[in-house]
Design an enzyme around this catalytic site. Sequence first.
Site, PDB file in Angstrom:
ATOM      1  N   HIS A  86      15.546  20.438  19.929  1.00 18.87           N
ATOM      2  CA  HIS A  86      14.784  19.186  19.701  1.00 18.87           C
ATOM      3  C   HIS A  86      15.429  18.495  18.496  1.00 18.87           C
ATOM      4  O   HIS A  86      16.618  18.208  18.512  1.00 18.87           O
ATOM      5  CB  HIS A  86      13.312  19.574  19.524  1.00 18.87           C
ATOM      6  CG  HIS A  86      12.317  18.455  19.556  1.00 18.87           C
ATOM      7  ND1 HIS A  86      12.617  17.174  19.919  1.00 18.87           N
ATOM      8  CD2 HIS A  86      10.970  18.458  19.272  1.00 18.87           C
ATOM      9  CE1 HIS A  86      11.521  16.423  19.853  1.00 18.87           C
ATOM     10  NE2 HIS A  86      10.507  17.181  19.462  1.00 18.87           N
ATOM     11  N   HIS A 137       8.206   9.029  21.010  1.00 25.64           N
ATOM     12  CA  HIS A 137       8.858   9.391  22.275  1.00 25.64           C
ATOM     13  C   HIS A 137       7.921  10.148  23.192  1.00 25.64           C
ATOM     14  O   HIS A 137       8.261  11.220  23.700  1.00 25.64           O
ATOM     15  CB  HIS A 137      10.138  10.196  22.025  1.00 25.64           C
ATOM     16  CG  HIS A 137      11.236   9.855  22.966  1.00 25.64           C
ATOM     17  ND1 HIS A 137      11.772  10.756  23.851  1.00 25.64           N
ATOM     18  CD2 HIS A 137      11.877   8.691  23.177  1.00 25.64           C
ATOM     19  CE1 HIS A 137      12.718  10.163  24.554  1.00 25.64           C
ATOM     20  NE2 HIS A 137      12.797   8.906  24.164  1.00 25.64           N
ATOM     21  N   ARG A 151      -5.925  23.182  27.362  1.00 25.87           N
ATOM     22  CA  ARG A 151      -5.953  24.615  27.644  1.00 25.87           C
ATOM     23  C   ARG A 151      -5.544  24.804  29.106  1.00 25.87           C
ATOM     24  O   ARG A 151      -6.403  24.876  29.988  1.00 25.87           O
ATOM     25  CB  ARG A 151      -7.363  25.146  27.377  1.00 25.87           C
ATOM     26  CG  ARG A 151      -7.507  26.631  27.132  1.00 25.87           C
ATOM     27  CD  ARG A 151      -6.920  27.438  28.214  1.00 25.87           C
ATOM     28  NE  ARG A 151      -7.190  28.856  28.129  1.00 25.87           N
ATOM     29  CZ  ARG A 151      -6.662  29.716  28.975  1.00 25.87           C
ATOM     30  NH1 ARG A 151      -5.837  29.316  29.932  1.00 25.87           N
ATOM     31  NH2 ARG A 151      -6.957  30.992  28.876  1.00 25.87           N
ATOM     32  N   ASP A 186      20.366  12.022  19.111  1.00 26.85           N
ATOM     33  CA  ASP A 186      20.818  12.805  17.962  1.00 26.85           C
ATOM     34  C   ASP A 186      22.323  12.751  17.701  1.00 26.85           C
ATOM     35  O   ASP A 186      22.755  12.909  16.558  1.00 26.85           O
ATOM     36  CB  ASP A 186      20.418  14.279  18.141  1.00 26.85           C
ATOM     37  CG  ASP A 186      18.959  14.519  17.808  1.00 26.85           C
ATOM     38  OD1 ASP A 186      18.428  13.769  16.974  1.00 26.85           O
ATOM     39  OD2 ASP A 186      18.362  15.442  18.381  1.00 26.85           O
ATOM     40  N   ILE A 198      26.059  22.136  24.185  1.00 22.35           N
ATOM     41  CA  ILE A 198      26.683  21.183  23.264  1.00 22.35           C
ATOM     42  C   ILE A 198      25.555  20.325  22.686  1.00 22.35           C
ATOM     43  O   ILE A 198      24.935  19.536  23.414  1.00 22.35           O
ATOM     44  CB  ILE A 198      27.722  20.283  23.978  1.00 22.35           C
ATOM     45  CG1 ILE A 198      28.583  21.102  24.948  1.00 22.35           C
ATOM     46  CG2 ILE A 198      28.553  19.512  22.962  1.00 22.35           C
ATOM     47  CD1 ILE A 198      29.609  22.004  24.369  1.00 22.35           C
ATOM     48  N   MET A 199      25.313  20.486  21.396  1.00 23.28           N
ATOM     49  CA  MET A 199      24.148  19.848  20.789  1.00 23.28           C
ATOM     50  C   MET A 199      24.331  18.334  20.688  1.00 23.28           C
ATOM     51  O   MET A 199      25.415  17.853  20.367  1.00 23.28           O
ATOM     52  CB  MET A 199      23.869  20.455  19.415  1.00 23.28           C
ATOM     53  CG  MET A 199      23.495  21.910  19.516  1.00 23.28           C
ATOM     54  SD  MET A 199      22.128  22.116  20.693  1.00 23.28           S
ATOM     55  CE  MET A 199      22.051  23.873  20.805  1.00 23.28           C
ATOM     56  N   GLY A 200      23.227  17.626  20.981  1.00 22.27           N
ATOM     57  CA  GLY A 200      23.294  16.156  20.961  1.00 22.27           C
ATOM     58  C   GLY A 200      23.578  15.576  22.334  1.00 22.27           C
ATOM     59  O   GLY A 200      23.756  14.359  22.456  1.00 22.27           O
ATOM     60  N   PHE A 201      23.623  16.426  23.360  1.00 23.90           N
ATOM     61  CA  PHE A 201      23.859  15.943  24.729  1.00 23.90           C
ATOM     62  C   PHE A 201      22.752  16.402  25.662  1.00 23.90           C
ATOM     63  O   PHE A 201      22.173  17.465  25.481  1.00 23.90           O
ATOM     64  CB  PHE A 201      25.211  16.437  25.263  1.00 23.90           C
ATOM     65  CG  PHE A 201      26.352  15.706  24.634  1.00 23.90           C
ATOM     66  CD1 PHE A 201      26.854  14.543  25.205  1.00 23.90           C
ATOM     67  CD2 PHE A 201      26.874  16.143  23.422  1.00 23.90           C
ATOM     68  CE1 PHE A 201      27.871  13.842  24.595  1.00 23.90           C
ATOM     69  CE2 PHE A 201      27.899  15.450  22.804  1.00 23.90           C
ATOM     70  CZ  PHE A 201      28.402  14.287  23.377  1.00 23.90           C
ATOM     71  N   HIS A 225      19.198  15.453  28.179  1.00 23.55           N
ATOM     72  CA  HIS A 225      17.831  15.080  27.840  1.00 23.55           C
ATOM     73  C   HIS A 225      16.871  15.572  28.909  1.00 23.55           C
ATOM     74  O   HIS A 225      17.224  15.600  30.090  1.00 23.55           O
ATOM     75  CB  HIS A 225      17.691  13.561  27.673  1.00 23.55           C
ATOM     76  CG  HIS A 225      16.479  13.193  26.899  1.00 23.55           C
ATOM     77  ND1 HIS A 225      15.247  13.044  27.498  1.00 23.55           N
ATOM     78  CD2 HIS A 225      16.295  13.007  25.571  1.00 23.55           C
ATOM     79  CE1 HIS A 225      14.363  12.762  26.546  1.00 23.55           C
ATOM     80  NE2 HIS A 225      14.959  12.738  25.375  1.00 23.55           N
ATOM     81  N   LYS A 255       0.843  -1.208   0.000  1.00 22.74           N
ATOM     82  CA  LYS A 255       0.000   0.000   0.000  1.00 22.74           C
ATOM     83  C   LYS A 255       0.878   1.258   0.000  1.00 22.74           C
ATOM     84  O   LYS A 255       0.664   2.180  -0.802  1.00 22.74           O
ATOM     85  CB  LYS A 255      -0.893   0.000   1.254  1.00 22.74           C
ATOM     86  CG  LYS A 255      -1.720   1.260   1.440  1.00 22.74           C
ATOM     87  CD  LYS A 255      -2.508   1.265   2.748  1.00 22.74           C
ATOM     88  CE  LYS A 255      -3.327   2.554   2.865  1.00 22.74           C
ATOM     89  NZ  LYS A 255      -3.961   2.723   4.162  1.00 22.74           N
TER      90      LYS A 255
END
Length: 375
Positions: free
Chosen positions: A222, A187, A356, A312, A256-259, A261, A72
């Site tokens: 993100h 997630h 809301r 990431d 520091i990107m990727g570290f 959470h 499909k």
Amino acid sequence: MAEAKVLSGAGLRGQVAGQTALSTVGQAGAGLTYRGYDVRELAADAQFEEVAYLLLYGELPTKAQLADYQGKLSKLRDLPQALKEVLERIPADAHPMDVMRTGCSFLGNIEPEKDFSEQRDKTDRLLAAFPAIMCYWYRFSHDGKRINCVTDEQSIGGHFLHLLHDKKPSELHVKVMNVSLILYAEHEFNASTFTARVCASTLSDLYSCVTAAIGSLRGPLHGGANEAAMEMIERFSSPEEAIKGTLGMLERKDKIMGFGHAIYKDSDPRNEVIKGWSKKLADEVGDKVLFAVSEAIDKTMWEQKKLFPNADFYHASAYHFMGIPTKLFTPIFVCSRLTGWAAHVFEQRANNRIIRPSAEYTGVEQRKFVPIERR
Ligand SMILES: CC(=O)SCCNC(=O)CCNC(=O)[C@H](O)C(C)(C)COP(=O)(O)OP(=O)(O)OC[C@H]1O[C@@H](n2cnc3c(N)ncnc32)[C@H](O)[C@@H]1OP(=O)(O)O
Ligand SMILES: O=C([O-])CC(=O)C(=O)O
């Protein structure tokens, strides 16, 4: 073992904002599960389309159901001419996440969801069409080529690589794409999924929910972190340089990107999986720098800050070794996370109350209006 942090404070951290039967994140003994299945088992043995089916249809498919589902999806891959024309008008220096947002939104104009009973079919259409939306624009704007949006690849990951590189991908690359799409699929109440659910709670259509979610995923805190991580890793030509550079960034209080959470405390269960595949790819291409640089940053971050790589970080090198341009990293995340977003939209619709919350007011006291001539 990935465990959840004790959560408090801003960013709605630690507050239960709704219910889900789709996934658990950071529960003791199981880092990440999709409908009860450990993501590491799924990544080892399942195909991404099986996981998509699990999330969207509720259970893992049988062999026959999977064959039907893949059949499909294969038939839904081509793009309408009007959408191709829109993609041709988007400049080469546009961000591909903006292309995905526009592509999704435009498809919602020409193939609208007229009734919620169409929600699964519309999701399947987007799942099938997203790789072509990304690659048609990329190949036209960068190579001046109008590609054929249909391939005979069975898997979505293989189809994407084939469209991008104009040739049949290797078995290893198809496997890694499959693993990657599984790891990114779902997630819980992350920022983009929560965005989709807020939009769904107004009883809006599926395309609006997904378009809004793409906007949230785009940011570097993100999904955009995989691109930002690649840009950082590429700056270093040896592990020694990477250690020095990381220490410098930490001293300057750079992110520091990727570290790190928002939920996991000491590891992200997806990391060990994609790191292993990144190493295999590094060996395949004979890399002597990027993987070692990545490990040096990883080690320094843990020693200095007890911060660990999230999903990431090693995705960056893995994608790079497969010849994927950095700016397409986050759009691949879209192709996968669509399944989680849509499953959450279905869940929200099935038991809806408009989302809301309230705000704590921090402005001035109530006061008397002063007409403009007296101000
Ligand atoms: C698939 C995904 O979306 S995974 C997330 C991808 N995003 C990134 O990789 C971006 C980099 N990481 C970050 O910005 C953060 O770790 C987030 C956004 C993921 C989580 O944010 P939070 O929940 O607010 O982080 P947390 O509460 O653990 O932060 C604690 C401290 O560590 C610091 N910290 C967290 N992550 C990092 C990082 N990557 N680099 C440097 N310092 C960091 C914070 O600045 C904070 O310091 P402070 O207390 O001195 O202000
Ligand atoms: O859960 C989060 O906050 C971010 C994340 O890892 C994801 O969406 O995959």
